[in-house]
Scaffold this motif. Structure first.
Motif, PDB file in Angstrom:
ATOM      1  N   SER A 260     119.371  78.200 -70.251  1.00  0.00           N
ATOM      2  CA  SER A 260     120.708  78.050 -70.767  1.00  0.00           C
ATOM      3  C   SER A 260     121.088  79.078 -71.625  1.00  0.00           C
ATOM      4  N   ASP A 261     120.237  79.971 -72.058  1.00  0.00           N
ATOM      5  CA  ASP A 261     120.596  80.981 -72.824  1.00  0.00           C
ATOM      6  C   ASP A 261     121.186  81.924 -71.879  1.00  0.00           C
ATOM      7  N   GLU A 262     121.173  82.056 -70.821  1.00  0.00           N
ATOM      8  CA  GLU A 262     121.879  83.147 -70.031  1.00  0.00           C
ATOM      9  C   GLU A 262     123.336  82.446 -69.138  1.00  0.00           C
ATOM     10  N   CYS A 263     123.697  81.273 -69.647  1.00  0.00           N
ATOM     11  CA  CYS A 263     125.023  80.438 -69.342  1.00  0.00           C
ATOM     12  C   CYS A 263     126.019  81.183 -70.219  1.00  0.00           C
ATOM     13  N   LYS A 264     127.252  81.406 -69.454  1.00  0.00           N
ATOM     14  CA  LYS A 264     128.449  82.112 -70.334  1.00  0.00           C
ATOM     15  C   LYS A 264     128.822  81.435 -71.404  1.00  0.00           C
ATOM     16  N   PHE A 265     128.961  79.944 -71.469  1.00  0.00           N
ATOM     17  CA  PHE A 265     129.383  79.125 -72.564  1.00  0.00           C
ATOM     18  C   PHE A 265     128.295  78.550 -73.352  1.00  0.00           C
ATOM     19  N   TYR A 266     128.372  78.838 -74.713  1.00  0.00           N
ATOM     20  CA  TYR A 266     127.360  78.252 -75.626  1.00  0.00           C
ATOM     21  C   TYR A 266     127.023  76.622 -75.574  1.00  0.00           C
ATOM     22  N   ASN A 267     128.282  76.183 -75.011  1.00  0.00           N
ATOM     23  CA  ASN A 267     127.992  74.547 -74.873  1.00  0.00           C
ATOM     24  C   ASN A 267     127.811  74.034 -73.844  1.00  0.00           C
ATOM     25  N   CYS A 268     127.431  74.938 -72.748  1.00  0.00           N
ATOM     26  CA  CYS A 268     127.476  74.300 -71.330  1.00  0.00           C
ATOM     27  C   CYS A 268     126.364  73.380 -71.268  1.00  0.00           C
ATOM     28  N   LEU A 269     126.873  72.185 -70.269  1.00  0.00           N
ATOM     29  CA  LEU A 269     125.781  71.327 -70.203  1.00  0.00           C
ATOM     30  C   LEU A 269     125.140  71.198 -68.792  1.00  0.00           C
TER      31      LEU A 269
END
Length: 310
Positions: A260-269
């Motif tokens: 999840s560290d690589e997701c664009k949005f910090y609150n990505c579910l």
């Protein structure tokens, strides 16, 4: 007086006094303040309590000390309620069987997520290895590799050939342990292998449904001669994470949380968000489909409980 709950039948308990190790039949007095969710049992094996003795040496439990951790399962008959299986656990051993009975990876993943949520060290025991042919043993090795890559420890064992029981004993020594798995997975057989004098009742597999028959009907703590104890529990069909927020679920899947560290949005579910690294990892095989499927189910359950005000 202070003691440890070592047996629970639902209405009566056994409490072992800390200093003398004398065991008393006990009942509950008063109402206890529990965690914020609905529970079917106010006390669990492993709880440290305060109690008072009255006539006929019956102990009345008056207070529960704060639990260091616990594991929860969904209540059998009440889907919106839960049951504490055991508390104050040092190591939780999951008994995985490839067959007789077959254990799903989803069931294992739910157990691991619960261990992560409640800060319990898990150990995956690949059991009944003596019953497997070479192709089946290879399946076990592949499963082990998958969980090793995530960061979990596994150990192949057999109660009958004594495979790796010496290594397992080293892990259990002087610790409070608990064995989990389906009915018929061999929990009681494994306990008997370490402590033959207990003579815990074991079960056969139903030929009709290839599932285990319940033999343990209540939770009880047994003490090892080599030091430490084990909480023997009834077969568990499904674990619960009823006091966890939807946004927190990903924290209990180390492989998903790292990605999840690589997701664009910090609150990505990691459900349908754009440029989600977890969804991309699912496509490339970095995230296992079975793990992600369990993650989605726990997310749905957490969301449903939040909607109901739990």
């Amino acid at each position: 007086m202070k003691g440890l709950v070592i047996k629970s039948t639902g209405s009566w308990y056994q409490v072992m006094e800390h200093d003398t190790r004398q065991v008393y039949e006990a009942r509950i007095r008063g109402k206890f303040k529990l965690i914020k969710t609905r529970l079917t049992n106010p006390l669990a094996v492993g709880d440290h309590v305060e109690f008072q003795l009255e006539k006929d040496s019956v102990a009345w439990i008056t207070k529960i000390e704060t639990r260091r951790n616990y594991l929860i399962r969904k209540s059998v008959n009440l889907s919106k309620e839960a049951h504490i299986i055991a508390s104050n656990i040092d190591i939780a051993c999951f008994i995985y069987t490839l067959k007789f009975p077959e254990t799903s990876l989803g069931f294992l993943d739910r157990f691991l997520a619960c261990c992560e949520a409640y800060n319990i060290e898990p150990l995956i025991l690949m059991s009944k290895m003596d019953t497997l042919n070479e192709d089946e043993a290879e399946i076990i090795r592949n499963i082990e590799e998958m969980y090793h890559n995530i960061g979990y420890e596994t150990l192949q064992v057999s109660s009958y050939t004594k495979l790796n029981l010496d290594l397992l004993q080293q892990r259990l020594k002087d610790r409070v342990s608990v064995f989990f798995g389906h009915s018929g997975a061999g929990k009681s057989t494994l306990v008997n292998a370490f402590q033959p004098g207990l003579n815990l009742k074991t079960s056969e597999i139903s030929e009709t449904h290839l599932k285990g028959k319940h033999t343990t009907t209540f939770a009880q703590m047994h003490f090892w001669d080599f030091g430490g104890s084990v909480i023997d529990t009834p077969g568990v069909r499904e674990f619960a994470m009823i006091d966890v927020l939807k946004e927190e679920v990903q924290h209990y899947f180390p492989d998903i949380f790292r990605k999840s560290d690589e997701c664009k949005f910090y609150n990505c579910l990691h459900i349908n968000e754009p440029k989600c690294a977890v969804l991309a990892g699912l496509e490339t095989g970095e995230i296992e489909e079975t793990r992600y499927s369990t993650y989605l189910k726990l997310m749905e359950e957490a969301d449903a409980l939040e909607q109901e005000g739990f």
